[in-house]
Motif scaffolding. Structure first.
Motif, PDB file in Angstrom:
ATOM      1  N   ARG A 239       0.333  -1.100   0.230  1.00 26.70           N
ATOM      2  CA  ARG A 239      -0.242   0.002  -0.289  1.00 26.70           C
ATOM      3  C   ARG A 239       0.722   1.188  -0.333  1.00 26.70           C
ATOM      4  N   GLU A 242       0.036   5.081  -0.042  1.00 26.20           N
ATOM      5  CA  GLU A 242      -1.759   5.311   0.513  1.00 26.20           C
ATOM      6  C   GLU A 242      -1.629   5.610   2.109  1.00 26.20           C
ATOM      7  N   ASN A 243      -3.182   5.840   2.373  1.00 24.20           N
ATOM      8  CA  ASN A 243      -3.586   6.991   3.929  1.00 24.20           C
ATOM      9  C   ASN A 243      -3.122   5.456   4.757  1.00 24.20           C
ATOM     10  N   HIS A 245      -4.746   3.417   7.671  1.00 21.08           N
ATOM     11  CA  HIS A 245      -5.915   3.075   7.676  1.00 21.08           C
ATOM     12  C   HIS A 245      -6.138   3.943   9.532  1.00 21.08           C
ATOM     13  N   THR A 250       1.061   8.687   5.385  1.00 20.41           N
ATOM     14  CA  THR A 250       1.321   7.943   4.087  1.00 20.41           C
ATOM     15  C   THR A 250       2.228   6.942   4.391  1.00 20.41           C
TER      16      THR A 250
END
Length: 269
Positions: A239, A242-243, A245, A250
């Protein structure tokens, strides 16, 4: 590479479909995928009933009625498909085991293998593997004892099959994220509280992945909606950019012990 959850998912699905079924035909398209001459392999395996399929670490063991065992390791890129000749994937098949008009296709066995052993020899092949992390006797105390005064990075140790069996690149990252620890952190720097959390994270990450069919995205049969379900649920693995969760930071990728490694630089300390 398939890890414990993927192989355990395969084990369950295979037992549903081929346990107590007779292998009616064998096709070898790549001799390097097996360990004996194809004629001997076919003579030994053909017309044998599959008594059960078991798992040890990242291996599957197909126990045959004659006492022989097929030892499977899919390695990088390997997978299986069960179905008819009409719905098989349009991929090169290295080995095929037939059960009447249904077939078990072994695909992508360029590094993986399907080896033939007797019971004694197969146990010898697997003798240096560490404990199974989801077995009932793999307690917190056993984990703490295993860690002991060991040195090295967390991720590197989780990948060591002689330490714990079945964890690979994906789930070592997922475990470290759930524990809030950087994969590159040294074991000797982890407190007893953090070690306890790490143990709990091993259980949680593997159980969650198993519940959702692991992260491999190739279906095992036509209509299979379970296999690969964890792929979209990965918290950090694969990932990059991506941010997170958990905190929104990042996700980054680094190389640790020659393995691509994903983590959140904010959540994991």
């Amino acid at each position: 590479m398939p890890e414990l959850p993927e192989m355990e998912n395969y084990r369950g699905l295979l037992n549903q479909r081929i346990a107590n079924q007779v292998i009616t035909d064998v096709e070898i398209n790549r001799e390097k995928s097996i360990n004996v001459h194809p004629d001997l392999f076919i003579r030994t395996v053909e017309n044998q009933k599959v008594v059960a399929v078991n798992r040890r670490a990242k291996h599957l063991l197909f126990h045959l009625q004659n006492g022989q065992v097929l030892l499977l390791h899919l390695m990088l890129g390997g997978w299986m498909y069960f179905g008819s000749e009409e719905d098989k994937p349009k991929r090169t098949i290295q080995v095929r085991l037939s059960f009447g008009d249904q077939h078990l296709y072994f695909i992508g066995l360029r590094l993986g293998y399907l080896h033939l052993y007797n019971e004694k020899d197969v146990q010898q092949e697997l003798s240096d593997l560490g404990p199974e992390p989801l077995e009932q006797d793999f307690t917190l105390q056993k984990f703490l004892d295993l860690l002991g005064n060991r040195r090295g990075r967390i991720k590197t140790k989780l990948l060591d099959q002689k330490f714990i069996a079945g964890i690979g690149n994906c789930y070592s990252d997922e475990i470290c994220f759930q524990a809030g620890l950087l994969p590159k952190k040294e074991i000797e720097e982890i407190s007893k509280t953090e070690r306890t959390i790490l143990y709990q994270s091993v259980q949680q990450a593997l159980q969650s992945a198993l519940k959702h069919g692991g992260y491999m995205d190739n279906p095992f049969y036509n209509g299979d909606t379970l296999t690969g379900g964890y792929n979209k649920l990965c918290l950090v693995y694969d990932r990059e950019g991506e941010n997170c969760h958990r905190c929104g930071a990042t996700i980054v990728k680094e190389t640790i012990s020659s393995r691509k490694t994903f983590f959140c630089p904010n959540c994991q300390k």
